[in-house]
Scaffold this motif. Structure first.
Motif, PDB file in Angstrom:
ATOM      1  N   GLN A  80       1.465  14.483   7.251  1.00 11.17           N
ATOM      2  CA  GLN A  80       0.763  14.109   5.911  1.00 11.17           C
ATOM      3  C   GLN A  80       0.036  13.105   6.292  1.00 11.17           C
ATOM      4  O   GLN A  80       0.178  12.026   6.808  1.00 11.17           O
ATOM      5  N   ARG A 119       0.677  -3.020  -5.369  1.00 11.28           N
ATOM      6  CA  ARG A 119      -0.896  -3.656  -4.592  1.00 11.28           C
ATOM      7  C   ARG A 119      -0.793  -2.222  -5.788  1.00 11.28           C
ATOM      8  O   ARG A 119      -0.894  -1.041  -5.306  1.00 11.28           O
ATOM      9  N   SER A 168       4.462  13.987  11.173  1.00  8.21           N
ATOM     10  CA  SER A 168       3.665  12.775  11.005  1.00  8.21           C
ATOM     11  C   SER A 168       3.028  11.566   9.778  1.00  8.21           C
ATOM     12  O   SER A 168       2.803  13.171   8.598  1.00  8.21           O
ATOM     13  N   SER A 169       3.276  10.791   9.505  1.00  7.30           N
ATOM     14  CA  SER A 169       2.963  10.130   8.158  1.00  7.30           C
ATOM     15  C   SER A 169       1.943   9.832   8.272  1.00  7.30           C
ATOM     16  O   SER A 169       3.009   8.320   8.763  1.00  7.30           O
ATOM     17  N   TYR A 177       5.687  -1.071  -4.328  1.00  7.83           N
ATOM     18  CA  TYR A 177       4.378  -2.269  -3.420  1.00  7.83           C
ATOM     19  C   TYR A 177       3.739  -2.167  -4.255  1.00  7.83           C
ATOM     20  O   TYR A 177       3.047  -1.632  -4.743  1.00  7.83           O
ATOM     21  N   PHE A 197       1.249  11.465  -4.868  1.00  6.37           N
ATOM     22  CA  PHE A 197       1.934  12.427  -4.243  1.00  6.37           C
ATOM     23  C   PHE A 197       2.986  11.486  -3.820  1.00  6.37           C
ATOM     24  O   PHE A 197       3.233  11.202  -4.182  1.00  6.37           O
ATOM     25  N   VAL A 244       1.332   3.695   5.889  1.00  3.65           N
ATOM     26  CA  VAL A 244       2.134   4.371   7.270  1.00  3.65           C
ATOM     27  C   VAL A 244       2.096   4.553   7.748  1.00  3.65           C
ATOM     28  O   VAL A 244       0.568   5.649   8.229  1.00  3.65           O
ATOM     29  N   SER A 268      -2.933  10.179   4.164  1.00  2.66           N
ATOM     30  CA  SER A 268      -3.405  10.029   2.676  1.00  2.66           C
ATOM     31  C   SER A 268      -4.228   8.520   2.148  1.00  2.66           C
ATOM     32  O   SER A 268      -4.016   8.056   3.315  1.00  2.66           O
ATOM     33  N   MET A 304       3.537   2.087  -5.630  1.00  2.72           N
ATOM     34  CA  MET A 304       3.420   2.986  -4.277  1.00  2.72           C
ATOM     35  C   MET A 304       5.126   2.219  -4.305  1.00  2.72           C
ATOM     36  O   MET A 304       5.564   1.449  -4.337  1.00  2.72           O
ATOM     37  N   MET A 332      -0.756   7.308   6.755  1.00  2.17           N
ATOM     38  CA  MET A 332      -1.339   6.576   5.336  1.00  2.17           C
ATOM     39  C   MET A 332      -1.301   5.314   5.156  1.00  2.17           C
ATOM     40  O   MET A 332      -0.970   4.575   6.145  1.00  2.17           O
ATOM     41  N   ASN A 333      -3.047   4.974   4.292  1.00  2.00           N
ATOM     42  CA  ASN A 333      -3.180   3.436   4.195  1.00  2.00           C
ATOM     43  C   ASN A 333      -3.789   3.857   2.991  1.00  2.00           C
ATOM     44  O   ASN A 333      -4.145   4.791   2.752  1.00  2.00           O
ATOM     45  N   LEU A 334      -4.376   2.203   2.285  1.00  2.00           N
ATOM     46  CA  LEU A 334      -6.011   2.352   1.914  1.00  2.00           C
ATOM     47  C   LEU A 334      -6.853   2.446   3.176  1.00  2.00           C
ATOM     48  O   LEU A 334      -6.730   1.708   3.077  1.00  2.00           O
ATOM     49  N   TYR A 385      -7.553  -3.049  -2.111  1.00  2.00           N
ATOM     50  CA  TYR A 385      -6.302  -3.784  -1.969  1.00  2.00           C
ATOM     51  C   TYR A 385      -7.263  -4.075  -3.567  1.00  2.00           C
ATOM     52  O   TYR A 385      -7.721  -5.229  -3.303  1.00  2.00           O
ATOM     53  N   ALA A 433      -2.440   5.085  -0.156  1.00  2.00           N
ATOM     54  CA  ALA A 433      -1.386   5.344  -0.070  1.00  2.00           C
ATOM     55  C   ALA A 433      -1.298   3.072  -0.180  1.00  2.00           C
ATOM     56  O   ALA A 433      -2.072   2.776   1.248  1.00  2.00           O
ATOM     57  N   PRO A 434      -0.736   1.836  -0.984  1.00  2.00           N
ATOM     58  CA  PRO A 434      -1.150   1.164  -1.164  1.00  2.00           C
ATOM     59  C   PRO A 434      -0.634   0.235   0.284  1.00  2.00           C
ATOM     60  O   PRO A 434      -0.991  -0.788   1.179  1.00  2.00           O
ATOM     61  N   ARG A 435       0.899   1.283   1.231  1.00  4.65           N
ATOM     62  CA  ARG A 435       0.932   0.646   2.357  1.00  4.65           C
ATOM     63  C   ARG A 435       1.203   1.523   3.086  1.00  4.65           C
ATOM     64  O   ARG A 435       1.363   2.603   3.756  1.00  4.65           O
ATOM     65  N   VAL A 466       3.918   8.181  -4.107  1.00  3.40           N
ATOM     66  CA  VAL A 466       1.809   7.489  -4.686  1.00  3.40           C
ATOM     67  C   VAL A 466       1.864   7.214  -5.721  1.00  3.40           C
ATOM     68  O   VAL A 466       1.554   8.478  -5.690  1.00  3.40           O
TER      69      VAL A 466
END
Lengths: 347, 347, 347, 347
Positions: free
Chosen positions: A219, B256, A152-153, B254, B149, A228, A221, B239, A155-157, B275, A224-226, B234
């Motif tokens: 994973q 961003r 599993s991943s 990315y 990471f 996932v 986080s 990213m 991620m986002n901001l 963002y 991560a700007p994108r 990242v």
């Protein structure tokens, strides 16, 4: 169906507005009031929901007998005190995940709910996702075969929580994994890293072992700007990829298995894995708003006394695993076992 | 450029035919011979490369002074003995990854190469991939910012090696990570699971800590029917997603970032990440065959004495990390530190 | 299987090297020689295929009795003269598409081939594409239902032909459409536009009507920097998307039909179309090189006298449609009918 | 900003609920009433918008002086009569596309609006789409270079209109193309096919020529079970792909041009086009609801007297092109010229 359940939402930050809107639109519930400390947020609520009251104190809600249920959308560290007060006042409570920030407080709430005979339900919204349930059926119905492992991943901001990313995001993965496998976690290792503030990781990697032999790697986080949100289930019969960001086609079933050939002598006595080629199927999944289904399930649980899908056992298990993961993380990633569920319940 | 380097390939299994074809097509090398134990494979080679000899014994190659270099494409457990023999016979040697199956043997080969003044080069092909090098430039050139990471998923269905998936697939991830970060690994935790044969994991999860503070999580498996080769970097500025299966557009940047806002009181004293929105860029990457570039680099190293990009230090570091990962895996996933590089070299 | 067919390739420009390589690798054929006007290309060929002769004149090939078949990969305007000469000299001929640049010359070649009893085969490579044939089975096997319409977009940046994009790219779309539908074209309208040289369009749009009632719209262009090769088949039962640039998953079957509900009065007497929702299936398609299959089919046609899949009737139909399309284009897009096939054959 | 504009919506079928919701949420407008013939729809409206009246007759709305503006979301054939009545009663009118079903009636409405000095605005929602406007800036700002051609595919399964697919879907493509190019259409050819009812095509193909030399090919259909909404703009400098179904990344800019090389003698005197390779850029596009922007623009036009972006000239041009396209379709696809805009306005 009888009268709709008189409901108040507490907390109008990030998630509260979604909850309030869904309570208002759900015929089984009636949005009676909102409580928030911040006058600006109360004002925003009042404009959108002129039919409901907007108050600054939980006690104002509890004084109103027309409010039968409380939906808590406040920060995790407040869950225990607020849910406890609402239960003591005889209200049914839906608590945003996680149920509490430690297992002891979660058990205390669960015990209290049993004692006062009120519904206490953790809001693990993903177990109401149509795509998550489609994958569950593939696993529980045997289509996937034995589950070798899941990755599993996520991620986002996003917003910074003092509890760290483990407390914030891991409950999502755990709710999905436990809903899919229906097996308790027996061991967890977690490592994390912090960029902004020492001791509050924004990124973490978890490795989980389940009672039935499956393993998972997670994973998570905030950095991560994108966005996932991908999970991969590898089974003996099929592989399933669930990508929550691919809204039209969230689930892909790789209808390709493998066969194990006996070792060939010329091949240094090694096994050979070969493809059993097949098609890829993207099942049609009817879009439905998970939060709406969650609230309907809450109303049903109050009305009938039946267990909701996102039930206390699930909520407790998740708090237990997060607690052990936090311990493993503090120890630098050392794997740690979890007590059997029965023992934990007794604790 | 002088005369092409007289070259023989040893081993004509899975990877050998690719090597032989590239040796034949590369003007800096001349394919003189192949050695394999299996007559059927020798026959297959002879049909495709009538200009070269096909022999059953390494010694037949070493007896031929026109053969100046040996390219080893045999199973990992044979690397040490065959490379040693070829070096002793005064030949330059390109060894398929990994250099050897344990650090001691790898160091022994490295020492021998130095002594006999011959090139010994491990074949970490990914460091010649145009997409991998495009990402390296983004990292080393500061475009990515501080690397928080990296995640990597490398899955497919493939041949079973007695060394397990760690020995087979992890060197790929490690070669890319080390090439990108240019920092040694200081700690590794690995857990794995076996379906076919106890003790030989087909799936493994690794968590790595690097000297500069970056971390990485690696998921590798032989059991996934669909090929997955995705790495996500990242950083504080950008990213980068590198997907080796997306042949036309392997790299996505990315553009961003995020900014950290000071805590707001209304927000329970928490930081807020926001963002800094930007575009996604898919850089144009000129397709080139990595294996061809690797062989050219080998020929150049022999001719000029310069270090190849896939050099001994890299090969030794990878063997060292895999060795510690295997130990961690045997211990059930306990994180283990690696000695500083200098000490290891001295060991 | 008897002896391989002694074969020479004529023309070593864009497509010739692919043909020569496949002739060399195909056991049913033996590459004996190449002919090209350009010494540099002959030299390039000689390096790659030292076993074959490289000559500058077609007559040198025809003087060699070991050359039984000629594969023509020269520009379209030369096809008629060269194929004619080869047939007159008693050779079997595979001509790159199109068979000729006008219908009269195409018929003359076809008549000559019949007379001298030699195989004349146009090289419509797409009818050997595994993905194209997978879609054909879905259509001919009834899975798609009645074909309502087909769209095609074929764009890329490429070599400028004096015949314009219609002559260069439309034969690809036509070969696929005719192979799928097995119905003649009864009407065609074509419009085009020129950027570089007046009268030689680089972009064209075609609308086709087929005898059975299906229609097609085709967009072709040399001016698009990104390759587009997408066809959509909309049938009464299913929709199929074939994307030749999606190498791993070229075909997608939308297993969703629609039902037509009777008009509702409240709805202004209009029919209502509703979704019959279903899954998407991406069938497994075994990769095979179409050019190799084409050459094998050519060898089989020579050996057995059976019609190849890419046969003369198909080649003539394509030349006929392109000729009428060119006329429509000159008339500014006016739709033009095609004579029935029987009459055309008689013309 | 003054008081919000008192607004009533007429028609609560497919699109009306979206309009009503946006009117209610837009501070510049105030939702006062809805009119629909169907009591069930009125009831549905009343539940969602208890603050507004629900009536069965347009005259009931026009009798209410608090209703200053009418938003028409009724079937196309009713637009003329209802808009006319509302204008005569002194109301501002926003009409769903198309403005009217024939040019004569559209001009009559336009003339009437001028006479009574009220805003009459056609609702071409796509000109408010952020992605459409991002592409417009690339074209109008010179990034794309000269526009060679544009293709558009717009397919889905939907409601059957007696006006056919040309009247229903082509206005979307036309509004986008005219907004992008800012040039009138000078010629149009249209062909169509009918499956359900003779004379009412569900599928149509259009070819358009614009005054500045660009061409466009448009594929529209109601019969495609999968939604397709893709437009490709090929210019001398760049190619832009706009896919409205790719919600996160609707626009892709292929930053690759081509250069034209002079003819080489060896190449039969032909030009050669070569790639000028570059990156692909996916620009960040801020999501905004186009319908909301359209309603704000309507309110602004009423308040200030300024032209809205979706203005009458655009609406009239679209009706004119659709009318000629219908004529071409009846003639079997013969291309037909459009009178210059100036003459049309005078007609």
């Amino acid at each position: 169906m009888g009268d709709p359940l008189g409901t108040a939402v507490v907390g109008y930050g990030y998630w509260g507005p979604n909850l309030a809107r869904n309570v208002a639109e759900c015929p089984e519930l009636e949005l009676r009031a909102l409580c928030d400390l911040d006058p600006a947020r109360l004002e925003m609520f009042a404009q959108r929901h002129p039919e409901a009251r907007a108050v600054g104190e939980l006690e104002q809600l509890l004084a109103d007998p027309a409010i039968e249920a409380i939906v808590l959308a406040t920060p995790p560290q407040t869950h225990h005190a607020l849910a406890r007060r609402a239960l003591e006042a005889g209200r049914h409570v839906l608590v945003e995940k996680p149920l509490a920030t430690c297992l002891e407080q979660a058990h205390e709430l669960a015990d209290l709910a049993r004692e006062v005979e009120r519904v206490l339900m953790p809001g693990h919204t993903f177990v109401y996702s149509p795509a998550v349930n489609a994958v569950r059926e593939l696993i529980q119905g045997g289509v996937v075969g034995d589950v070798h492992f899941i990755t599993s991943s996520r991620m986002n901001l996003g917003k910074y929580h003092s509890g760290g990313v483990l407390c914030d995001l891991a409950p999502h993965d755990l709710s999905i994994l436990l809903h899919w496998l229906e097996e308790p976690v027996v061991e967890v290792a977690a490592s994390g890293s912090s960029v902004l503030r020492e001791g509050i990781p924004e990124t973490a990697f978890l490795t989980l072992a389940f009672a039935g032999g499956s393993t998972a790697n997670v994973q998570i986080s905030w950095l991560a700007p994108r966005k996932v949100r991908q999970m991969i289930v590898v089974g003996s019969q099929r592989m399933v990829v669930y990508d929550d960001t691919a809204s039209d086609e969230p689930v892909r079933i790789y209808d390709r298995g493998m066969d194990v050939l006996p070792p060939e002598p010329a091949n240094f006595g090694e096994h050979q894995l070969i493809y059993r080629t097949g098609d890829v199927v993207i099942p049609r999944i009817e879009p439905q708003e998970p939060l709406r289904l969650e609230l309907e399930d809450f109303a049903r649980a109050v009305r009938t006394g039946e267990e909701p899908r996102s039930n206390l056992a699930l909520g407790l298990e998740i708090v237990a695993v997060v607690e052990v993961a936090q311990a493993s993380l503090r120890e630098g990633g050392t794997p740690m076992g979890l007590a059997p569920l029965a023992d934990r319940a007794a604790a």
